[in-house]
Design a protein around this motif. Structure first.
Motif, PDB file in Angstrom:
ATOM      1  N   TYR A 154      40.112  43.433  38.034  1.00  0.00           N
ATOM      2  CA  TYR A 154      40.688  43.192  39.227  1.00  0.00           C
ATOM      3  C   TYR A 154      40.363  41.793  39.995  1.00  0.00           C
ATOM      4  CZ  TYR A 154      41.714  48.203  39.349  1.00  0.00           C
ATOM      5  OH  TYR A 154      42.361  49.275  38.616  1.00  0.00           O
ATOM      6  N   ASN A 155      38.787  41.457  39.317  1.00  0.00           N
ATOM      7  CA  ASN A 155      38.825  39.862  39.979  1.00  0.00           C
ATOM      8  C   ASN A 155      38.111  38.931  38.358  1.00  0.00           C
ATOM      9  OD1 ASN A 155      37.194  40.987  42.485  1.00  0.00           O
ATOM     10  ND2 ASN A 155      35.704  42.349  41.209  1.00  0.00           N
ATOM     11  N   PHE A 156      38.868  39.170  37.553  1.00  0.00           N
ATOM     12  CA  PHE A 156      39.387  38.640  36.873  1.00  0.00           C
ATOM     13  C   PHE A 156      37.737  37.811  35.904  1.00  0.00           C
ATOM     14  CE2 PHE A 156      43.057  38.746  39.145  1.00  0.00           C
ATOM     15  CZ  PHE A 156      43.914  39.187  38.258  1.00  0.00           C
ATOM     16  N   THR A 157      36.678  38.238  35.623  1.00  0.00           N
ATOM     17  CA  THR A 157      35.846  37.738  35.611  1.00  0.00           C
ATOM     18  C   THR A 157      35.174  38.401  33.758  1.00  0.00           C
ATOM     19  OG1 THR A 157      33.989  39.660  36.359  1.00  0.00           O
ATOM     20  CG2 THR A 157      34.885  37.454  37.643  1.00  0.00           C
TER      21      THR A 157
ATOM     22  N   LYS B 211      48.552  39.768  42.105  1.00  0.00           N
ATOM     23  CA  LYS B 211      47.848  38.870  43.121  1.00  0.00           C
ATOM     24  C   LYS B 211      49.254  37.321  43.182  1.00  0.00           C
ATOM     25  CE  LYS B 211      44.236  36.208  43.301  1.00  0.00           C
ATOM     26  NZ  LYS B 211      42.714  36.800  44.251  1.00  0.00           N
TER      27      LYS B 211
ATOM     28  N   TRP C  31      45.838  29.192  43.616  1.00  0.00           N
ATOM     29  CA  TRP C  31      44.880  30.220  43.094  1.00  0.00           C
ATOM     30  C   TRP C  31      44.576  29.684  41.666  1.00  0.00           C
ATOM     31  CZ3 TRP C  31      43.589  33.108  39.463  1.00  0.00           C
ATOM     32  CH2 TRP C  31      42.459  34.435  39.506  1.00  0.00           C
TER      33      TRP C  31
ATOM     34  N   LYS D 194      36.478  47.775  29.805  1.00  0.00           N
ATOM     35  CA  LYS D 194      36.924  47.253  31.386  1.00  0.00           C
ATOM     36  C   LYS D 194      35.065  46.970  31.378  1.00  0.00           C
ATOM     37  CE  LYS D 194      40.826  49.979  32.595  1.00  0.00           C
ATOM     38  NZ  LYS D 194      41.691  50.907  32.714  1.00  0.00           N
TER      39      LYS D 194
ATOM     40  N   ASN E 108      41.835  30.442  38.587  1.00  0.00           N
ATOM     41  CA  ASN E 108      39.883  31.347  37.767  1.00  0.00           C
ATOM     42  C   ASN E 108      39.484  29.956  37.125  1.00  0.00           C
ATOM     43  OD1 ASN E 108      38.714  32.922  37.484  1.00  0.00           O
ATOM     44  ND2 ASN E 108      39.644  34.090  35.696  1.00  0.00           N
TER      45      ASN E 108
ATOM     46  N   ASN F  18      48.133  42.798  37.426  1.00  0.00           N
ATOM     47  CA  ASN F  18      46.776  42.452  38.825  1.00  0.00           C
ATOM     48  C   ASN F  18      47.035  41.088  38.599  1.00  0.00           C
ATOM     49  OD1 ASN F  18      45.810  45.173  39.095  1.00  0.00           O
ATOM     50  ND2 ASN F  18      44.032  44.456  37.197  1.00  0.00           N
TER      51      ASN F  18
ATOM     52  N   ASN G 190      35.535  33.060  32.732  1.00  0.00           N
ATOM     53  CA  ASN G 190      36.534  34.263  32.807  1.00  0.00           C
ATOM     54  C   ASN G 190      38.028  33.805  32.064  1.00  0.00           C
ATOM     55  OD1 ASN G 190      34.413  35.177  33.963  1.00  0.00           O
ATOM     56  ND2 ASN G 190      34.618  33.575  35.532  1.00  0.00           N
TER      57      ASN G 190
ATOM     58  N   THR H 285      44.841  43.297  33.272  1.00  0.00           N
ATOM     59  CA  THR H 285      44.360  42.223  33.856  1.00  0.00           C
ATOM     60  C   THR H 285      45.675  41.206  34.003  1.00  0.00           C
ATOM     61  OG1 THR H 285      42.695  42.291  32.773  1.00  0.00           O
ATOM     62  CG2 THR H 285      43.293  40.178  33.063  1.00  0.00           C
TER      63      THR H 285
ATOM     64  N   ASP I 221      36.570  42.470  34.199  1.00  0.00           N
ATOM     65  CA  ASP I 221      36.795  42.962  35.417  1.00  0.00           C
ATOM     66  C   ASP I 221      37.966  42.800  35.611  1.00  0.00           C
ATOM     67  OD1 ASP I 221      37.303  43.740  37.789  1.00  0.00           O
ATOM     68  OD2 ASP I 221      35.311  42.901  37.869  1.00  0.00           O
TER      69      ASP I 221
END
Ligand SMILES: [Fe+2]
Length: 564
Positions: free
Chosen positions: A224-227, A288, A172, A218, A174, A284, A178, A281, A222
């Motif tokens: 949770y979505n790391f954006t 993941k 994975w 926050k 990112n 999470n 971000n 972050t 984000d």
């Protein structure tokens, strides 16, 4: 034959050399140039290696750069070109610097040493981080490898696994912009600290505040979505500014003077909020990684992993069985990861394997003995100079250390340190504020024998390995407050180092110190704030004179500076 890895051009430049047979040499360019965080091509390091190891094409197996040069340049460029008018300052700067970056790595190398092109290897940025982490452990397939930094080759977070056949799989990623690392750096800048240096200060400052801006942050990142909401930032459009007016609308005025109490409190609250968002972050991200890989042991690398408060707080959530953060998880340590990459490329079935943080050169390898005798006088009266050093420390003396091989990473771990008695409040304060000139809200770190750790501290066993290189915080027990309160941070934590190696001088000093009635020393790096750690004996002498330190313990004795 030597394997060489190089990390350069963007953060503190470093070089690592190994023959995979006991000869290792990790160097930072800042050690030679005396420019803290020197990111230039490490020509001084390479010249040192050429001279010391008689380096030439014939005895070099490979030279590996820690990332893919053009990709790194292009990924950032391609993001900003999507909006060329708005980002024109950044684009012009990026184009102008095209020929100053890693694109010319091979040319830069060949100005110093003629190496055939087939020996030049390129790793990739996050993989170099990951493969430095893997060099510290045995059972590589038991772990999931998580990297999180500002940005490297356009990537900001990565998750890898490595199987028993050494096959590496990226599971994975990112992408820029971000980046939780760039958010934390932006807050560092906003609070008036230097990016890449001041993040430690933000971390210390956060313990004085409350996370009252967490909801605002926050909205910006984000967890949770790391954006990221890029409208709050300018790092993508302006090379000289990291945040936009929109961030000021949330936090108020940047660069306030924090010696004023109201400003200090406000900035501590911002720091506390940024720290919380970072920890949420990363919580999470680690979950993941565990879910995707099925592994519960984690190797965490990348500049974000230097945040030892985060490591400590993550361990309290009990989401992993073990977490190891290497001593130099940022780009500097990636010189070792790059070396490992090239080694694996050639061996196909083996990786480099180091069980030490002391991969730098021995002091006697750096210096000529005559230099020492020009500047220092040996003063120990017996052969037991560790005992004589301890006796001086117990009397309130501040003593420098300069022995053994150098440490890898930003923290001095005894071999290039300054010690004082942690129970002596007056001496601890003098060392912190007058000698080292650190910020008053940054506590000094303690060092003690492993056998005494549990008497004074508690820690989740999942992160205990990191205590060997100050890679995490731990909690102070009541027993510590009686005698050693000056090393406890306002939140009841300490950045403690444990010493296990009975053959090390640090161990011997601590053992003698204990017999004199005190268990804990302060251990801080041998430099003045904003200067690189000392490297050769000239640096040792000059820094001791500047800091007004009279005594230094070396490999073969206790020395005093001469007046020259
Ligand atoms: Fe990085």
């Amino acid at each position: 034959m030597f394997y060489i890895g190089i990390s350069a051009y963007y953060h503190e430049s470093s070089v690592f050399l190994t023959d995979n047979n006991g000869t290792n040499c990790f160097l930072k360019e800042e050690s030679f140039s005396r420019i803290k965080g020197d990111k230039n091509f490490p020509q001084r390091c390479i010249k040192f290696l050429i001279k010391k190891f008689d380096l030439k094409n014939e005895n070099i197996k490979s030279i590996c750069f820690y990332e893919k040069p053009f990709r790194s340049w292009w990924e950032i460029f391609s993001y900003s070109i999507k909006n060329p008018l708005q980002n024109k300052d950044f684009l012009i700067h990026h184009l102008k610097n095209f020929n100053k970056g890693s694109i010319f790595f091979y040319t830069d190398i060949n100005k110093l040493i003629n190496v055939s092109r087939d020996k030049i290897v390129y790793s990739s940025h996050h993989l170099s981080h990951c493969l430095y982490g893997s060099s510290l452990i045995k059972n590589i397939s038991d772990y999931v490898y998580v990297t999180c930094d500002g940005v490297g080759e356009g990537e900001t977070m990565s998750i890898y696994t490595i199987n028993d056949e050494y096959k590496i799989k990226k599971i994975w990623t990112n992408f820029y912009p971000n980046s939780i690392g760039l958010l934390y750096s932006t807050i560092t800048d906003f609070l008036g600290f230097e990016i890449n240096e001041g993040e430690f200060k933000v971390m210390s400052l956060s313990s004085f505040g409350n996370p009252i801006y967490k909801n605002e942050l926050k909205e910006i990142f984000d967890i949770y979505n790391f954006t990221i909401d890029i409208d709050y930032f300018e790092f993508h459009k302006n090379p000289a500014k990291s945040f936009s007016k929109k961030l000021c609308d949330v936090f108020g005025e940047p660069y306030l003077n924090i010696t004023e109490e109201a400003n200090f409190k406000k900035y501590a609250n911002i720091a506390s909020s940024a720290q919380l968002i970072l920890e949420n972050t990363m919580d999470n991200l680690i979950q993941k990684a565990i879910n995707l890989s099925g592994k519960t042991k984690v190797i965490l690398t990348g500049g974000v992993a230097l945040n030892c408060k985060m490591i400590h707080n993550l361990s309290k959530k009990n989401i992993f069985e073990e977490m190891i953060v290497p001593p130099s998880p940022g780009d500097s340590g990636s010189a070792i990861g790059a070396t490992n990459f090239a080694f694996l490329e050639q061996s196909k079935s083996k990786m480099l394997d180091f069980n030490t943080v002391f991969l730098g050169p021995q002091k006697k390898f750096i210096n000529k003995i005559e230099i020492r005798d020009n500047f220092f006088t040996k003063i120990n009266l017996t052969s037991d100079f560790a005992k004589e050093t301890s006796a001086k420390l117990i009397k309130g003396e501040i003593i420098a250390s300069y022995y053994g091989p150098n440490e890898v990473g930003p923290r001095s771990l005894g071999n290039t340190s300054i010690f004082c008695d942690a129970s002596n409040r007056e001496t601890v304060n003098k060392l912190n504020l007058k000698v080292k000139k650190r910020e008053y809200f940054q506590p000094l770190a303690p060092v003690l024998l492993e056998e005494d750790f549990e008497k004074y501290f508690s820690i989740n066993k999942s992160i205990v390995k990191n205590l060997e290189w100050m890679g995490t915080l731990c909690d102070a027990k009541e027993e510590l407050y009686d005698k050693y309160s000056s090393i406890i941070h306002v939140d009841g934590t300490c950045r403690t180092q444990i010493v296990k190696d009975e053959h090390s001088l640090t161990y011997k000093i601590l053992k003698n110190f204990k017999e004199n009635g005190s268990d804990i020393l302060v251990n801080t790096s041998f430099n003045i704030s904003k200067d690189p750690v000392v490297f050769d004996l000239y640096d040792v002498y000059v820094n001791m004179k500047r800091m007004n330190i009279n005594f230094v313990i070396m490999d073969d004795g206790l020395y005093q500076t001469k007046d020259i």
